[in-house]
Design a protein around this motif. Structure first.
Motif, PDB file in Angstrom:
ATOM      1  N   LEU A 165     -58.857  12.727 -72.668  1.00  0.00           N
ATOM      2  CA  LEU A 165     -59.486  14.044 -72.606  1.00  0.00           C
ATOM      3  C   LEU A 165     -60.629  14.161 -73.606  1.00  0.00           C
ATOM      4  O   LEU A 165     -61.708  14.672 -73.273  1.00  0.00           O
ATOM      5  CB  LEU A 165     -58.447  15.135 -72.873  1.00  0.00           C
ATOM      6  CG  LEU A 165     -58.982  16.568 -72.907  1.00  0.00           C
ATOM      7  CD1 LEU A 165     -59.583  16.961 -71.562  1.00  0.00           C
ATOM      8  CD2 LEU A 165     -57.890  17.537 -73.323  1.00  0.00           C
ATOM      9  N   VAL A 166     -60.414  13.690 -74.828  1.00  0.00           N
ATOM     10  CA  VAL A 166     -61.466  13.735 -75.849  1.00  0.00           C
ATOM     11  C   VAL A 166     -62.688  12.954 -75.380  1.00  0.00           C
ATOM     12  O   VAL A 166     -63.831  13.415 -75.495  1.00  0.00           O
ATOM     13  CB  VAL A 166     -60.948  13.195 -77.194  1.00  0.00           C
ATOM     14  CG1 VAL A 166     -62.089  12.987 -78.183  1.00  0.00           C
ATOM     15  CG2 VAL A 166     -59.912  14.149 -77.788  1.00  0.00           C
ATOM     16  N   LEU A 167     -62.479  11.768 -74.836  1.00  0.00           N
ATOM     17  CA  LEU A 167     -63.599  10.962 -74.337  1.00  0.00           C
ATOM     18  C   LEU A 167     -64.322  11.657 -73.192  1.00  0.00           C
ATOM     19  O   LEU A 167     -65.553  11.635 -73.116  1.00  0.00           O
ATOM     20  CB  LEU A 167     -63.095   9.591 -73.886  1.00  0.00           C
ATOM     21  CG  LEU A 167     -62.621   8.656 -75.004  1.00  0.00           C
ATOM     22  CD1 LEU A 167     -61.961   7.414 -74.414  1.00  0.00           C
ATOM     23  CD2 LEU A 167     -63.782   8.273 -75.912  1.00  0.00           C
ATOM     24  N   SER A 173     -68.057  12.393 -67.351  1.00  0.00           N
ATOM     25  CA  SER A 173     -68.493  11.575 -66.223  1.00  0.00           C
ATOM     26  C   SER A 173     -67.323  11.525 -65.241  1.00  0.00           C
ATOM     27  O   SER A 173     -66.166  11.702 -65.642  1.00  0.00           O
ATOM     28  CB  SER A 173     -68.868  10.154 -66.669  1.00  0.00           C
ATOM     29  OG  SER A 173     -67.715   9.445 -67.073  1.00  0.00           O
ATOM     30  N   PRO A 174     -67.606  11.287 -63.961  1.00  0.00           N
ATOM     31  CA  PRO A 174     -66.502  11.193 -62.992  1.00  0.00           C
ATOM     32  C   PRO A 174     -65.468  10.150 -63.381  1.00  0.00           C
ATOM     33  O   PRO A 174     -64.271  10.370 -63.246  1.00  0.00           O
ATOM     34  CB  PRO A 174     -67.214  10.817 -61.695  1.00  0.00           C
ATOM     35  CG  PRO A 174     -68.601  11.357 -61.852  1.00  0.00           C
ATOM     36  CD  PRO A 174     -68.925  11.195 -63.313  1.00  0.00           C
ATOM     37  N   ARG A 175     -65.936   9.014 -63.897  1.00  0.00           N
ATOM     38  CA  ARG A 175     -65.015   7.943 -64.270  1.00  0.00           C
ATOM     39  C   ARG A 175     -64.073   8.395 -65.384  1.00  0.00           C
ATOM     40  O   ARG A 175     -62.863   8.137 -65.331  1.00  0.00           O
ATOM     41  CB  ARG A 175     -65.815   6.722 -64.718  1.00  0.00           C
ATOM     42  CG  ARG A 175     -64.960   5.554 -65.141  1.00  0.00           C
ATOM     43  CD  ARG A 175     -65.819   4.393 -65.576  1.00  0.00           C
ATOM     44  NE  ARG A 175     -65.033   3.303 -66.083  1.00  0.00           N
ATOM     45  CZ  ARG A 175     -65.534   2.204 -66.609  1.00  0.00           C
ATOM     46  NH1 ARG A 175     -66.845   2.050 -66.679  1.00  0.00           N
ATOM     47  NH2 ARG A 175     -64.762   1.252 -67.050  1.00  0.00           N
ATOM     48  N   ARG A 176     -64.595   9.070 -66.393  1.00  0.00           N
ATOM     49  CA  ARG A 176     -63.748   9.513 -67.510  1.00  0.00           C
ATOM     50  C   ARG A 176     -62.793  10.619 -67.089  1.00  0.00           C
ATOM     51  O   ARG A 176     -61.652  10.673 -67.552  1.00  0.00           O
ATOM     52  CB  ARG A 176     -64.622   9.957 -68.684  1.00  0.00           C
ATOM     53  CG  ARG A 176     -65.315   8.792 -69.363  1.00  0.00           C
ATOM     54  CD  ARG A 176     -65.983   9.187 -70.651  1.00  0.00           C
ATOM     55  NE  ARG A 176     -66.441   7.998 -71.354  1.00  0.00           N
ATOM     56  CZ  ARG A 176     -66.868   7.977 -72.607  1.00  0.00           C
ATOM     57  NH1 ARG A 176     -66.906   9.111 -73.297  1.00  0.00           N
ATOM     58  NH2 ARG A 176     -67.262   6.864 -73.174  1.00  0.00           N
TER      59      ARG A 176
END
Length: 199
Positions: A165-167, A173-176
């Motif tokens: 979540l922090v990242l 981004s969709p990936r994160r």
């Protein structure tokens, strides 16, 4: 304001006296904290025999994977993930006290660097190390790290959900976001209480 050469020299001397910064010593300090976590978790895994709930876990993973999948909804109030992973683990490390509890001990140990990363990323290096140390020696986390139940896996996946979540918040981004969703789903698949963390 003008800084003289003598003032600069005194500041440099003070830095030398203080020694290396916390940031440069951080990896070594973290390694020491993780080693402490390993020692307190793994060295006494077989001291006590299974208690009643652990005996239920033991009975579940003794049989085939199909049995695990069919019996968990009838006997447990948690989802399947922990029992499936523990069944796989037990095929390598055995089904005695040390063999089954070592999976939770590993999960509890891996939680230490995850909490360190969160504290360091959200506040400071010092807070990260203190948080890691508290995670390593916290009596409740230590207890669950020595129990053949789903709680240590729940704690690890909840911490990793927070990391994801922090990242995702730092650089959306969709990936994160998908990564956060997947880790959160795994946490809930380990124990329904993870929904409180995810929400």
């Amino acid at each position: 304001m003008v800084v003289t050469t003598s003032q600069q020299a005194r500041a440099t001397d003070a830095t030398r006296v203080r020694g290396p910064s916390l940031a440069s010593r951080g990896p070594w300090l973290l390694a020491g904290v993780v080693l402490l976590g390993i020692v307190v978790r793994f060295t006494t895994l077989g001291v006590q025999s299974f208690w009643s709930d652990e005996a239920t876990t033991h009975g579940i993973v003794l049989h085939g994977l199909g049995h695990v999948i069919s019996i968990v909804p009838e006997s447990e109030s948690t989802p399947h993930l922990y029992y499936v992973l523990l069944w796989l683990w037990s095929r390598v490390f055995g089904t005695d006290e040390v063999g089954l509890r070592s999976f939770s001990a590993l999960c509890g140990t891996l939680t230490i660097p995850a909490v360190w990363w969160l504290g360091r990323r959200l506040v400071s290096d010092r807070v990260g190390l203190v948080a890691a140390l508290l995670t390593a020696v916290n009596p409740l986390l230590f207890w669950y790290s020595q129990e053949a139940r789903a709680y240590a896996l729940l704690t690890l996946l909840s911490a990793l959900s927070m990391v994801a979540l922090v990242l995702a918040l730092e650089s959306p981004s969709p990936r994160r976001l998908v990564t956060w969703g997947l880790v959160s789903a795994l946490a809930i698949s380990a124990h329904y209480f993870a929904a409180f963390v995810v929400v």
